[in-house]
Design a protein around this motif. Structure first.
Motif, short mmCIF file in Angstrom:
data_model
loop_
_atom_site.label_atom_id
_atom_site.label_comp_id
_atom_site.label_asym_id
_atom_site.label_seq_id
_atom_site.Cartn_x
_atom_site.Cartn_y
_atom_site.Cartn_z
N GLU A 1 0.65 -1.14 0.07
CA GLU A 1 -0.19 -0.29 0.03
C GLU A 1 0.86 1.21 -0.10
O GLU A 1 0.42 2.42 -0.37
CB GLU A 1 -0.88 -0.06 1.17
CG GLU A 1 -2.15 -1.08 1.18
CD GLU A 1 -3.12 -1.01 2.09
OE1 GLU A 1 -3.68 0.26 2.34
OE2 GLU A 1 -3.28 -1.87 2.99
N SER A 2 2.04 1.19 0.45
CA SER A 2 3.01 2.33 0.38
C SER A 2 3.66 2.56 -1.14
O SER A 2 4.35 3.91 -1.00
CB SER A 2 4.24 2.10 1.57
OG SER A 2 5.24 1.13 1.17
N MET A 3 3.43 1.65 -1.76
CA MET A 3 4.35 1.91 -3.23
C MET A 3 3.63 3.08 -3.96
O MET A 3 2.30 3.27 -3.93
CB MET A 3 3.89 0.45 -3.99
CG MET A 3 4.94 -0.44 -3.94
SD MET A 3 4.71 -1.76 -5.14
CE MET A 3 5.77 -2.68 -4.50
N ASP A 4 4.37 3.97 -4.70
CA ASP A 4 3.72 4.88 -5.44
C ASP A 4 3.59 4.36 -6.91
O ASP A 4 3.76 3.21 -7.11
CB ASP A 4 4.77 6.16 -5.55
CG ASP A 4 6.15 5.85 -6.17
OD1 ASP A 4 6.28 4.87 -6.93
OD2 ASP A 4 7.06 6.77 -5.58
N GLU A 5 3.14 5.14 -7.78
CA GLU A 5 2.58 4.76 -9.08
C GLU A 5 3.73 4.09 -10.02
O GLU A 5 3.49 3.33 -10.69
CB GLU A 5 1.63 5.75 -9.81
CG GLU A 5 0.37 6.25 -9.12
CD GLU A 5 -0.57 4.81 -9.62
OE1 GLU A 5 -0.54 4.35 -10.54
OE2 GLU A 5 -1.75 4.86 -8.67
N MET A 6 4.78 4.95 -9.86
CA MET A 6 5.88 4.55 -10.82
C MET A 6 6.47 3.23 -10.40
O MET A 6 6.87 2.48 -11.07
CB MET A 6 7.07 5.83 -10.62
CG MET A 6 6.54 7.08 -11.31
SD MET A 6 8.04 8.23 -11.35
CE MET A 6 7.11 9.74 -12.16
#
Length: 713
Positions: A532-537
């Motif tokens: 859930e902490s991942m950003d879009e890139m």
């Protein structure tokens, strides 16, 4: 301060007297000195041939009294003495070699270069010369010249005056071109030009008839001159990290070439007759744009290394029917499979003739496997036996079909000496199931069964529930009711996201049984598919890494994360179909993607003709999205906290724009193009920097945009 005498054991001496007390003067032929001032008594070392001086503040003229001195190095170990060195002259007509640090080269009186008449080797590093020192042309006996990392932007047009030069090293400068006169260095054997800014090489390079080694790594070369074919003695050519798209056909005239490195270029094809380079031993072509390869590539009798990774090769179109080419590519794939715990390339073996289509599995076929696979031999044998197909543990001439696993130990010669068909583990399992009578108990596999479709949808929900117990139930149902291929991606997602090791262990054999080798490699990747902490890139990179060139459905994975966590939209924008993109875009008049770390918008956005308000605050845009320029109906656009440095002139096409916010970007003043948009009613352009909107600009705004509110403080 002190002397270092490099005999076999090496020894330091506090002073020259101590050295000569222990070592006969005729044995002292090499010496290293550390200190500020060189003692005048050094002249006692009448047999000295090689002298290295570190951090000396003065280079005395007494060096001229050392009759056998042939090599000298003047070096610095610290910055403490920078600026303290005095100018000096070297009048050493018998000297053969000098190595300088920058400070010692700058302080040397240029007159010295007329007195070093026998000098054959000159090396200077890390200096700020900017221009080529013309006085070096006085060194007419010079055979090796190294001017590495000297900030030079040009080479003397009279370089041919160094007629005896055999090695020229110009690594790490700012050269954009070479003079035509370089082709007149007819004795040159080594030319090193790496880490410059060269855009081309002169045609005159064909004059370097004795050149054996040419290094042009890390430049900006887009083409090679046709004259490269004149380098008849060239043995090594390295061109890593340039911008080459093609090679001239004349390169095949370099018959002595045995090493060619073209790593990290943009090459999309090779010369048809490249196979004429019969002495070639190593050919490196990774990170290019090769789609196909010439069949003459199979003519190399001495090739020991071929590297092709990270090219978009279309294996189905390669001339694998040509025996020599087939053997070369089989060696290439097999070596990778042998050397790494990966069978990723094994999937390409399906294209090697005779293919499975040409030579299908049928009665009296003989199957073998090599390397590590998921095949359970005890259950496979009876299944094949009922079909009249034999399995044998040993690979020999009787084998008609071969399953390639990881880390095989069979010598490549065994594969080259027999004719057989490669078959993947997944193909074998699919074939066996297709030959079996329909099993009523496999209710999930019943065709045209509405109940089966409903059950599959329920299983999909269980697999994606992210609840270990639900996933375990789904696995048991699949084991009993059959494996529907439409759940392949969902099963993979469950495998990567389940937390209970026991459940994952239950998924693995089921998934491996029906997955290609590329898909199995994705299964072995250890990092998380999603958090859930991942950003879009990062999520886009992850999904791409797990689904590239295999059967796992990337857009399906991204859509799941978007529906559940509102993440994955950048992957869909980048790799999704037009329909998939439109399905995630809003249907109303507002698009709000605030705080999504996206840096691109899809062209499909232009189809949303009802869109009036677009919010892209806190994203990662470095350039203005072009698709917005095709949407004149947009009235409100907010792009705060991005990385924009300017606005495009075409922004004036947004005729309906009334409110624009560009605050806290890298724009430091009001772009004048906005003065051409009289329909603007509000502009917000606050800055991280000190405001640079002066009185004159404010007056322009009042004149050009009389109805516009400007907020910049």
């Amino acid at each position: 301060m002190g002397f270092y005498y490099p005999n076999r054991q090496g020894h330091y001496f506090a002073n020259l007297k101590q050295l000569l007390d222990e070592v006969p003067v005729e044995q002292v032929i090499e010496l290293t000195y550390y200190g500020g001032n060189l003692p005048k008594s050094l002249v006692k070392l009448s047999h000295l041939k090689r002298l290295t001086l570190y951090d000396v503040l003065e280079v005395p003229e007494t060096l001229t009294k050392l009759p056998h001195l042939r090599e000298i190095q003047l070096l610095s170990q610290s910055y403490a003495n920078i600026g303290k060195l005095q100018s000096y002259t070297l009048n050493l007509p018998h000297l053969k070699k000098i190595i300088f640090d920058a400070e010692y080269f700058r302080k040397l009186n240029p007159v010295s270069f007329t007195q070093l008449s026998s000098l054959e080797i000159l090396q200077v590093e890390n200096d700020y010369l900017e221009e080529f020192p013309e006085y070096l042309l006085n060194l007419t006996a010079l055979k090796k010249l190294c001017l590495n990392r000297c900030s030079m932007s040009n080479i003397s047009a009279r370089i041919q005056e160094l007629a005896k030069l055999e090695e020229l090293n110009l690594m790490g400068n700012y050269l954009k071109e070479l003079p035509d006169s370089i082709g007149q260095l007819t004795e040159l054997r080594v030319l090193i030009l790496r880490n410059n800014r060269l855009r081309k090489l002169p045609e005159s390079i064909q004059g370097l008839k004795k050149l054996q080694y040419l290094d042009c790594d890390h430049n900006s070369l887009k083409t090679l001159p046709h004259g490269v074919g004149g380098l008849k003695h060239l043995q090594e050519l390295t061109l890593q990290s340039n911008k080459l798209q093609v090679l001239p056909d004349e390169i095949v005239q370099c018959k002595a070439l045995h090493y060619l490195d073209l790593t990290s270029n943009q090459i999309n094809c090779l010369p048809t007759e490249i196979g004429e380079l019969t002495h070639l031993k190593k050919l490196n072509l990774p990170k290019n744009k090769l789609i196909n390869l010439p069949e003459s590539l199979g003519n190399f009798p001495n090739l020991q290394q071929l590297i092709l990774n990270n090219n978009p090769l279309e294996w189905a179109k390669l001339p694998l029917q040509v025996p020599g080419f087939r053997a070369l590519m089989l060696k290439y794939i097999y070596q990778i499979i042998q050397d790494t715990d990966s069978a990723e390339l094994a999937g390409q073996l399906a294209h090697f003739p005779p293919t499975l289509e040409q030579h299908p599995l049928q009665k009296d076929a003989v199957i073998a496997k090599i390397g590590k696979t998921g095949i359970k031999v005890n259950s496979l044998k009876p299944e094949l036996g009922t079909l009249g197909i034999k399995y044998q543990a040993k690979f020999d001439a009787k084998v008609t079909h071969l399953v390639m696993g990881r880390l095989p130990k069979l010598p490549i010669e065994e594969l080259l000496n027999h004719s057989f068909t490669f078959i993947s583990e997944a193909q074998l399992n699919t074939f066996i199931e297709s030959q079996q009578a329909p099993d009523p108990s496999k209710y999930l596999l019943q065709p045209d069964n509405a109940l089966a479709a409903e059950n599959i949808e329920n299983l999909k929900n269980l697999l994606l529930s992210e609840d270990d117990q639900n996933i375990a139930i789904a696995i048991e149902l699949i084991k009993g009711g059959g494996f529907p291929k439409e759940l392949h991606t969902e099963l993979f997602m469950a495998y990567k996201m389940v937390s209970e090791p026991k459940v994952r262990k239950g998924i693995k054999p089921l998934l491996e049984k029906y997955s290609s080798e590329k898909a199995k490699e994705a299964m072995r990747l250890r990092h998380a598919l999603f958090t859930e902490s991942m950003d879009e890139m990062k999520l886009r990179r992850n999904i791409n890494k797990y689904t590239k060139d295999n059967e796992f459905d990337g857009p399906k994975i991204a859509r799941y994360f978007w529906d559940r966590y509102k993440k994955g939209i950048l992957y869909l924008f980048s790799y999704g179909s037009g329909e998939q993109i439109l399905n995630v875009l809003p249907k109303g008049d507002v698009l709000n993607l605030n705080e999504y770390t996206i840096n691109a918008l899809p062209g499909e956005l232009a189809q949303l003709t009802t869109l009036k308000k677009v919010y892209l605050n806190g994203c990662s845009f470095m350039v203005f999205p072009k698709v917005l320029l095709q949407m004149p109906q947009i009235e409100v656009l907010h792009m705060e906290r991005n990385y924009l440095e300017k606005l495009p002139q075409e922004i004036t096409k947004m005729k309906g724009l009334k409110e624009l916010s560009m605050s806290f970007n890298l724009i430091k003043t009001l772009p004048e193009v906005l003065l051409e948009m009289p329909h603007l009613e509000k502009i917000m352009i606050k800055s991280w920097y000190e405001p640079r909107i002066d009185t004159a600009m404010l007056e322009k705004v009042k004149e050009k945009l009389p109805n516009c509110e400007l907020i910049y403080l």
